[in-house]
Design a protein around this motif. Structure first.
Motif, PDB file in Angstrom:
ATOM      1  N   PHE A  96     -43.309  65.565   5.159  1.00  0.00           N
ATOM      2  CA  PHE A  96     -44.599  65.500   4.468  1.00  0.00           C
ATOM      3  C   PHE A  96     -45.240  66.876   4.303  1.00  0.00           C
ATOM      4  CE2 PHE A  96     -43.842  61.312   6.261  1.00  0.00           C
ATOM      5  CZ  PHE A  96     -44.051  60.508   5.149  1.00  0.00           C
ATOM      6  N   ALA A  97     -44.417  67.912   4.318  1.00  0.00           N
ATOM      7  CA  ALA A  97     -44.928  69.278   4.155  1.00  0.00           C
ATOM      8  C   ALA A  97     -45.508  69.515   2.771  1.00  0.00           C
ATOM      9  CB  ALA A  97     -43.825  70.294   4.446  1.00  0.00           C
ATOM     10  N   ASN A  98     -45.094  68.741   1.782  1.00  0.00           N
ATOM     11  CA  ASN A  98     -45.632  68.947   0.431  1.00  0.00           C
ATOM     12  C   ASN A  98     -47.079  68.483   0.324  1.00  0.00           C
ATOM     13  OD1 ASN A  98     -44.922  66.124   0.484  1.00  0.00           O
ATOM     14  ND2 ASN A  98     -44.995  66.125  -1.737  1.00  0.00           N
ATOM     15  N   MET A  99     -47.593  67.795   1.339  1.00  0.00           N
ATOM     16  CA  MET A  99     -49.003  67.395   1.342  1.00  0.00           C
ATOM     17  C   MET A  99     -49.896  68.487   1.919  1.00  0.00           C
ATOM     18  SD  MET A  99     -49.303  63.311   2.156  1.00  0.00           S
ATOM     19  CE  MET A  99     -49.214  63.535   3.936  1.00  0.00           C
ATOM     20  N   TRP A 100     -49.312  69.607   2.341  1.00  0.00           N
ATOM     21  CA  TRP A 100     -50.129  70.696   2.873  1.00  0.00           C
ATOM     22  C   TRP A 100     -51.081  71.195   1.793  1.00  0.00           C
ATOM     23  CZ3 TRP A 100     -48.504  74.667   6.988  1.00  0.00           C
ATOM     24  CH2 TRP A 100     -48.018  74.003   8.125  1.00  0.00           C
ATOM     25  N   ILE A 101     -52.223  71.701   2.216  1.00  0.00           N
ATOM     26  CA  ILE A 101     -53.260  72.159   1.293  1.00  0.00           C
ATOM     27  C   ILE A 101     -52.713  73.159   0.284  1.00  0.00           C
ATOM     28  CG2 ILE A 101     -55.448  73.442   1.130  1.00  0.00           C
ATOM     29  CD1 ILE A 101     -56.198  72.267   3.862  1.00  0.00           C
ATOM     30  N   VAL A 102     -51.825  74.028   0.715  1.00  0.00           N
ATOM     31  CA  VAL A 102     -51.305  75.062  -0.168  1.00  0.00           C
ATOM     32  C   VAL A 102     -50.412  74.492  -1.268  1.00  0.00           C
ATOM     33  CG1 VAL A 102     -49.209  75.560   1.165  1.00  0.00           C
ATOM     34  CG2 VAL A 102     -50.330  77.404  -0.145  1.00  0.00           C
ATOM     35  N   HIS A 103     -50.019  73.234  -1.125  1.00  0.00           N
ATOM     36  CA  HIS A 103     -49.168  72.603  -2.144  1.00  0.00           C
ATOM     37  C   HIS A 103     -49.934  71.518  -2.903  1.00  0.00           C
ATOM     38  CE1 HIS A 103     -45.737  74.898  -0.840  1.00  0.00           C
ATOM     39  NE2 HIS A 103     -45.906  74.483   0.405  1.00  0.00           N
ATOM     40  N   ARG A 104     -49.759  70.259  -2.515  1.00  0.00           N
ATOM     41  CA  ARG A 104     -50.417  69.159  -3.220  1.00  0.00           C
ATOM     42  C   ARG A 104     -51.074  68.199  -2.230  1.00  0.00           C
ATOM     43  NH1 ARG A 104     -45.350  68.098  -7.092  1.00  0.00           N
ATOM     44  NH2 ARG A 104     -44.524  69.891  -5.941  1.00  0.00           N
ATOM     45  N   GLU A 106     -53.533  65.446  -0.559  1.00  0.00           N
ATOM     46  CA  GLU A 106     -54.139  64.197  -1.030  1.00  0.00           C
ATOM     47  C   GLU A 106     -55.643  64.261  -0.818  1.00  0.00           C
ATOM     48  OE1 GLU A 106     -52.729  61.778  -2.536  1.00  0.00           O
ATOM     49  OE2 GLU A 106     -50.569  61.966  -2.131  1.00  0.00           O
ATOM     50  N   LYS A 107     -56.392  63.934  -1.851  1.00  0.00           N
ATOM     51  CA  LYS A 107     -57.851  64.072  -1.806  1.00  0.00           C
ATOM     52  C   LYS A 107     -58.477  63.324  -0.641  1.00  0.00           C
ATOM     53  CE  LYS A 107     -61.980  63.482  -4.654  1.00  0.00           C
ATOM     54  NZ  LYS A 107     -62.517  63.125  -5.994  1.00  0.00           N
ATOM     55  N   ASN A 108     -58.036  62.098  -0.382  1.00  0.00           N
ATOM     56  CA  ASN A 108     -58.725  61.327   0.647  1.00  0.00           C
ATOM     57  C   ASN A 108     -58.400  61.773   2.066  1.00  0.00           C
ATOM     58  OD1 ASN A 108     -56.172  60.276   0.854  1.00  0.00           O
ATOM     59  ND2 ASN A 108     -56.755  58.160   0.411  1.00  0.00           N
ATOM     60  N   MET A 109     -57.438  62.683   2.232  1.00  0.00           N
ATOM     61  CA  MET A 109     -57.182  63.241   3.559  1.00  0.00           C
ATOM     62  C   MET A 109     -58.408  64.003   4.083  1.00  0.00           C
ATOM     63  SD  MET A 109     -54.275  62.712   5.089  1.00  0.00           S
ATOM     64  CE  MET A 109     -52.686  61.969   4.724  1.00  0.00           C
ATOM     65  N   TRP A 215     -53.324  71.224  -8.883  1.00  0.00           N
ATOM     66  CA  TRP A 215     -54.662  71.727  -8.569  1.00  0.00           C
ATOM     67  C   TRP A 215     -55.553  71.723  -9.808  1.00  0.00           C
ATOM     68  CZ3 TRP A 215     -57.130  74.387  -4.314  1.00  0.00           C
ATOM     69  CH2 TRP A 215     -56.462  74.218  -3.094  1.00  0.00           C
ATOM     70  N   ARG A 216     -54.982  72.078 -10.946  1.00  0.00           N
ATOM     71  CA  ARG A 216     -55.762  72.102 -12.186  1.00  0.00           C
ATOM     72  C   ARG A 216     -56.198  70.685 -12.558  1.00  0.00           C
ATOM     73  NH1 ARG A 216     -52.411  74.749 -14.978  1.00  0.00           N
ATOM     74  NH2 ARG A 216     -53.401  76.791 -14.725  1.00  0.00           N
ATOM     75  N   GLU A 217     -55.301  69.714 -12.423  1.00  0.00           N
ATOM     76  CA  GLU A 217     -55.625  68.330 -12.746  1.00  0.00           C
ATOM     77  C   GLU A 217     -56.747  67.794 -11.854  1.00  0.00           C
ATOM     78  OE1 GLU A 217     -51.986  66.244 -12.277  1.00  0.00           O
ATOM     79  OE2 GLU A 217     -51.142  66.899 -14.193  1.00  0.00           O
ATOM     80  N   GLN A 218     -56.757  68.225 -10.593  1.00  0.00           N
ATOM     81  CA  GLN A 218     -57.794  67.773  -9.663  1.00  0.00           C
ATOM     82  C   GLN A 218     -59.141  68.458  -9.910  1.00  0.00           C
ATOM     83  OE1 GLN A 218     -56.971  65.249  -7.605  1.00  0.00           O
ATOM     84  NE2 GLN A 218     -54.934  65.408  -8.524  1.00  0.00           N
ATOM     85  N   GLY A 219     -59.118  69.540 -10.670  1.00  0.00           N
ATOM     86  CA  GLY A 219     -60.344  70.299 -10.921  1.00  0.00           C
ATOM     87  C   GLY A 219     -60.689  71.268  -9.807  1.00  0.00           C
ATOM     88  N   TRP A 220     -59.745  71.459  -8.876  1.00  0.00           N
ATOM     89  CA  TRP A 220     -60.021  72.290  -7.709  1.00  0.00           C
ATOM     90  C   TRP A 220     -59.976  73.788  -7.999  1.00  0.00           C
ATOM     91  CZ3 TRP A 220     -56.173  69.154  -4.198  1.00  0.00           C
ATOM     92  CH2 TRP A 220     -56.735  67.888  -3.952  1.00  0.00           C
ATOM     93  N   LEU A 221     -59.436  74.179  -9.145  1.00  0.00           N
ATOM     94  CA  LEU A 221     -59.458  75.590  -9.515  1.00  0.00           C
ATOM     95  C   LEU A 221     -60.834  75.981 -10.041  1.00  0.00           C
ATOM     96  CD1 LEU A 221     -55.968  76.051 -11.224  1.00  0.00           C
ATOM     97  CD2 LEU A 221     -56.620  76.484  -8.849  1.00  0.00           C
ATOM     98  N   PRO A 226     -62.405  68.391  -2.868  1.00  0.00           N
ATOM     99  CA  PRO A 226     -61.896  67.059  -2.501  1.00  0.00           C
ATOM    100  C   PRO A 226     -62.777  66.302  -1.512  1.00  0.00           C
ATOM    101  CG  PRO A 226     -60.622  68.802  -1.422  1.00  0.00           C
ATOM    102  CD  PRO A 226     -61.513  69.466  -2.418  1.00  0.00           C
ATOM    103  N   TRP A 227     -63.664  66.981  -0.820  1.00  0.00           N
ATOM    104  CA  TRP A 227     -64.501  66.291   0.170  1.00  0.00           C
ATOM    105  C   TRP A 227     -65.857  65.864  -0.394  1.00  0.00           C
ATOM    106  CZ3 TRP A 227     -62.701  71.359   0.874  1.00  0.00           C
ATOM    107  CH2 TRP A 227     -63.617  72.376   0.599  1.00  0.00           C
ATOM    108  N   ARG A 228     -66.119  66.152  -1.656  1.00  0.00           N
ATOM    109  CA  ARG A 228     -67.417  65.756  -2.240  1.00  0.00           C
ATOM    110  C   ARG A 228     -67.320  64.353  -2.848  1.00  0.00           C
ATOM    111  NH1 ARG A 228     -68.831  71.403  -5.428  1.00  0.00           N
ATOM    112  NH2 ARG A 228     -69.319  72.639  -3.565  1.00  0.00           N
TER     113      ARG A 228
END
Length: 228
Positions: A96-104, A106-109, A215-221, A226-228
């Motif tokens: 589950f390393a791909n769920m790390w913040i630096v990658h992708r 999950e918002k609800n984490m 990240w672009r799709e999530q609007g995080w750039l 993700p915590w709002r």
């Protein structure tokens, strides 16, 4: 959700059960390793280069991922093996390393709580706690608690009453914090720091295009968080 670093129901298992017993109306899903994830990560890199859920072992990882996403509390447990977590716990974290913040991530984490539990025959559990907490932090889990104990035994029934009382006292304290913060927890400084560091990496370095696009799709750039 409880993930056990071994199938053996020994000291670490019983400590986790003590915590759950202290949480009112706990609805627990249990994952035993290696039973529920018996395959080693083979470094196919599909989870980094393709969409989420494309792991070679997705028949095991996808159901676990869905359980991780649907729970409010993630508990990782491991006895100390060779000064670290068990091999099967490391295998679990690798998948589950791909769920790390630096990658992708999950918002609800970013709205969840975590707990890591480790036991050793002596006071050698800190490395194991750190390894598990690192993954929860880098998944974006907002707040993670730690419980480490030197039990000086391999059999729960042989653990001294004094140590068991200490465990019960700590379990009650942690369970109280978990219940108090349920649904209200905000990401700790370390999680927020790595979110902003990762944002800069995705925005200005972008070494893995699928991560940047996510990240672009999530609007995080931009201004989204993700915590709002």
């Amino acid at each position: 959700m409880l993930i056990y670093g071994t199938e053996r129901k020994g000291c670490t298992y019983n400590i986790a059960q003590e915590v759950i017993k202290q949480i009112e109306d706990a609805n627990v899903t249990e994952i035993f390793l290696p039973r529920d994830l018996p395959e080693f990560c083979i470094s196919c890199l599909r989870c980094f280069s393709e969409e989420k859920g494309t792991c070679t072992h997705s028949n095991y990882t996808n159901p676990i991922r869905q359980k991780l996403l649907s729970t409010d509390l993630i508990i990782l447990t491991s006895p100390v093996y060779s000064y670290h977590v068990t091999g099967q716990m490391k295998v679990f974290l690798d998948h589950f390393a791909n769920m790390w913040i630096v990658h992708r991530p999950e918002k609800n984490m970013f709205h969840k709580q975590g707990l890591v539990i480790a036991t050793g025959s002596g006071p050698v559990y800190n490395h194991s706690l750190k390894e598990m907490k690192d993954s929860l932090d880098f998944w974006g889990v907002a707040k993670t608690y730690k419980m480490g104990f030197a039990v000086y035994e391999t059999r729960w029934k042989c653990v001294s009453v004094k140590i068991k009382n200490k465990i019960t006292k700590k379990a009650k304290k942690v369970a109280k914090k978990i219940q108090k913060n349920n649904g209200k927890v905000k990401p700790c400084f370390r999680v927020r720091k790595w979110f902003f560091v990762s944002k800069m990496m995705q925005k200005y370095i972008g070494s893995n295009p699928p991560d940047v696009e996510y990240w672009r799709e999530q609007g995080w750039l931009g201004r989204e968080r993700p915590w709002r």
